[in-house]
Design a protein around this motif. Structure first.
Motif, PDB file in Angstrom:
ATOM      1  N   ASP A   7       0.907  13.147  -8.759  1.00  0.00           N
ATOM      2  CA  ASP A   7       1.376  12.072  -9.628  1.00  0.00           C
ATOM      3  C   ASP A   7       2.825  11.807  -9.216  1.00  0.00           C
ATOM      4  O   ASP A   7       3.699  12.648  -9.423  1.00  0.00           O
ATOM      5  N   VAL A   8       3.072  10.650  -8.613  1.00  0.00           N
ATOM      6  CA  VAL A   8       4.395  10.389  -8.030  1.00  0.00           C
ATOM      7  C   VAL A   8       5.427   9.960  -9.069  1.00  0.00           C
ATOM      8  O   VAL A   8       6.596   9.740  -8.734  1.00  0.00           O
ATOM      9  N   GLY A  34       0.776  -1.226   0.000  1.00  0.00           N
ATOM     10  CA  GLY A  34       0.000   0.000   0.000  1.00  0.00           C
ATOM     11  C   GLY A  34       0.811   1.281   0.000  1.00  0.00           C
ATOM     12  O   GLY A  34       0.271   2.357   0.273  1.00  0.00           O
ATOM     13  N   ARG A  35       2.099   1.184  -0.325  1.00  0.00           N
ATOM     14  CA  ARG A  35       2.948   2.373  -0.374  1.00  0.00           C
ATOM     15  C   ARG A  35       3.758   2.375  -1.667  1.00  0.00           C
ATOM     16  O   ARG A  35       4.016   1.320  -2.268  1.00  0.00           O
ATOM     17  N   PHE A  36       4.162   3.567  -2.080  1.00  0.00           N
ATOM     18  CA  PHE A  36       5.075   3.719  -3.208  1.00  0.00           C
ATOM     19  C   PHE A  36       6.471   4.016  -2.663  1.00  0.00           C
ATOM     20  O   PHE A  36       6.645   4.904  -1.820  1.00  0.00           O
ATOM     21  N   TYR A  37       7.452   3.273  -3.147  1.00  0.00           N
ATOM     22  CA  TYR A  37       8.847   3.477  -2.760  1.00  0.00           C
ATOM     23  C   TYR A  37       9.590   4.040  -3.971  1.00  0.00           C
ATOM     24  O   TYR A  37       9.479   3.525  -5.086  1.00  0.00           O
ATOM     25  N   ILE A  38      10.327   5.101  -3.722  1.00  0.00           N
ATOM     26  CA  ILE A  38      10.951   5.861  -4.802  1.00  0.00           C
ATOM     27  C   ILE A  38      12.453   5.943  -4.569  1.00  0.00           C
ATOM     28  O   ILE A  38      12.909   6.404  -3.519  1.00  0.00           O
ATOM     29  N   LEU A  53      10.095  13.153  -4.002  1.00  0.00           N
ATOM     30  CA  LEU A  53       8.655  13.087  -4.196  1.00  0.00           C
ATOM     31  C   LEU A  53       8.057  14.398  -4.699  1.00  0.00           C
ATOM     32  O   LEU A  53       6.847  14.522  -4.785  1.00  0.00           O
ATOM     33  N   ASN A  54       8.872  15.367  -5.033  1.00  0.00           N
ATOM     34  CA  ASN A  54       8.361  16.675  -5.442  1.00  0.00           C
ATOM     35  C   ASN A  54       7.728  16.574  -6.832  1.00  0.00           C
ATOM     36  O   ASN A  54       8.394  16.728  -7.863  1.00  0.00           O
ATOM     37  N   GLY A 114      15.767   6.619  -1.751  1.00  0.00           N
ATOM     38  CA  GLY A 114      14.900   7.779  -1.725  1.00  0.00           C
ATOM     39  C   GLY A 114      13.900   7.765  -0.598  1.00  0.00           C
ATOM     40  O   GLY A 114      14.261   7.584   0.560  1.00  0.00           O
ATOM     41  N   THR A 115      12.648   7.897  -0.939  1.00  0.00           N
ATOM     42  CA  THR A 115      11.598   8.076   0.048  1.00  0.00           C
ATOM     43  C   THR A 115      10.442   7.136  -0.266  1.00  0.00           C
ATOM     44  O   THR A 115      10.504   6.342  -1.205  1.00  0.00           O
TER      45      THR A 115
END
Length: 335
Positions: free
Chosen positions: A282-283, A216-220, A292-293, A234-235
Motif C-alpha cells: 500500500d503506497v 501507469g505509475r505512482f509518483y511520491i 516508498l517504505n 521523492g520516488t
C-alpha cells in the motif's frame, strides 16, 4: 484516530450539553461511548488475515449505526454508572449518542478510510485532514478538558470541542495548499495525473505526502506547508498490473480475491514491492513521506492452494536515518 483522542472528543461533546450536577457522569458516558465503535478491532480470523481490514471502521463507524450503537452503550453503561446517580435512561442514551456520534466523523478526518454510509455504500471516506496520531490535536483537548473537569464547567468543555473542530479545519486548509503544490510539481514534469492526493505525515499537519497517478505509475513526493511551501522530491513506482506481476495466479483463487480486497482497502494505491516480486504494498503510507517504505503489505505464494489466503505483513520499524530525514522535513532543514 487513537483511542485517547476518540474518548476525549466524545467526552467534550457530552459535557458541552450537560450541567454541573451531571458534568462528570456525562463525560464518562461520552468518553466510553466515544471509544466503543473500535470494538470492531476484535473481528478477526486466524484463517483470513484480511478480515479485519474489511470490518474495521465499517458498520460500527457508520452514521446510520449511531442510534443502535449508542443504544447498546446506554444499555451497558446506564445501570453500571448513571442510574445510581439519578440519571434517567433517556438522559444516559443522549450522552452516549453524543459520544458515539463523534467517533466515525473523527476517523473520517484521517486518511485510513471510514465507511460512514454503510450499508448504503462500502466507500471509505477519507478527508485527509489529520494524522491518526497528532499530539497538537490531542494535548490541547486533554488540557482544556482537565480544566473543565476541575471547574465542572460545560462552557470550558465547549472550548475543547471547538478546538476539535478548528484543528481538522486547519488541516483541510493545509491539505489544499499541499495538493495545489502537488499539481504544480506534476505540471512541471509534464504529467497529467489521473488522481492526486495529499495525506498528512505522522503526527502533524505541516508535512504532507503527495501521491499522484500518471501513465501507469505512482509518483511520491513530500511538501512542507509552512509559511513557505517546500517540495521534497521523492520516488515513483509502477502501479500494480496483476496479470503481468502474477501470470501464474488463477483468476478464481483465494489469493486473487485477496488482492482485490487489499486493493479496495488501499483505494487502489497498490504496487509491487521493490524488495520482493511476491509482495504487494500500500503506497499511501510510509514513515518518511517522500519514500516508498510501506507500512503494510500482502505476500503471495506461487505454491499456495487455490483456497489459501495471502499473508498480511506490517513494516512499522524505522531506522535512525529514517527518523532524521523526517525530522529534517518537519523542521525545514535541508536533506
Amino acid at each position: 484516530m487513537d483511542p485517547l483522542s476518540q474518548g476525549l472528543l466524545g467526552a467534550s461533546l457530552s459535557q458541552s450539553v450537560s450541567n454541573r450536577p451531571r458534568f462528570v457522569v456525562a463525560g464518562v458516558l461520552g468518553l466510553l461511548s466515544g471509544l466503543a465503535p473500535d470494538i470492531d478491532v476484535l473481528i478477526r480470523s486466524s484463517h483470513d488475515p484480511l478480515l479485519f481490514l474489511e470490518f474495521h471502521r465499517q458498520f460500527t463507524h457508520s452514521l446510520l449505526f449511531i442510534p443502535i450503537g449508542s443504544l447498546i452503550c446506554a444499555m451497558l453503561f446506564h445501570p453500571l454508572i448513571a442510574k445510581k446517580r439519578g440519571f434517567s435512561f433517556k438522559q444516559s442514551w443522549l450522552y452516549c449518542t453524543l459520544g458515539y456520534a463523534t467517533h466515525g466523523l473523527l476517523d473520517a478526518c484521517t486518511s485510513y478510510g471510514t465507511q460512514l454510509l454503510w450499508p448504503l455504500t462500502n466507500e471509505r471516506f477519507a478527508w485527509n485532514s489529520i494524522s491518526v496520531i497528532d499530539p497538537l490535536f490531542t494535548l490541547p483537548l486533554l488540557i482544556v478538558l482537565a480544566i473543565a473537569l476541575w471547574k465542572r464547567s460545560p462552557a470550558i468543555a465547549r472550548v475543547a470541542f471547538l478546538w476539535a473542530l478548528i484543528y481538522p479545519t486547519l488541516g483541510m486548509l493545509q491539505r489544499d495548499r499541499a495538493e495545489r503544490t502537488g499539481w504544480q510539481v506534476a505540471n512541471e514534469r509534464n504529467h497529467s495525473p489521473v488522481r492526486l492526493e495529499a495525506k498528512p505525515s505522522f503526527g502533524n499537519i505541516l508535512v504532507w505526502k503527495i501521491i499522484y497517478e500518471a501513465d501507469g505509475r505512482f509518483y511520491i513526493d513530500a511538501v512542507r506547508a509552512g509559511q513557505k511551501l517546500t517540495v521534497y522530491p521523492g520516488t515513483n513506482v509502477e502501479k500494480l498490473n496483476e496479470e503481468k506481476a502474477f501470470p501464474w495466479l488463477h483468476e478464481n483463487s483465494q489469493q486473487a480475491k485477496d488482492i482485490g480486497r487489499f486493493s479496495w482497502f488501499s483505494d487502489d494505491f497498490v504496487a509491487l514491492s521493490e524488495q520482493s516480486n511476491q509482495r504487494i504494498i500500500d503506497v499511501r503510507y510510509s514513515i518518511v513521506p517522500n519514500e516508498l517504505n510501506a507500512l503494510w503489505s500482502i505476500s503471495l505464494s506461487e505454491n499456495a492452494a487455490d483456497n489459501e489466503h495471502v499473508t498480511y505483513l506490517t513494516h512499522r520499524s524505522s531506522s535512525e536515518k529514517d527518523r532524521q530525514r523526517f525530522y529534517n522535513m518537519l523542521f525545514g532543514r535541508s536533506q
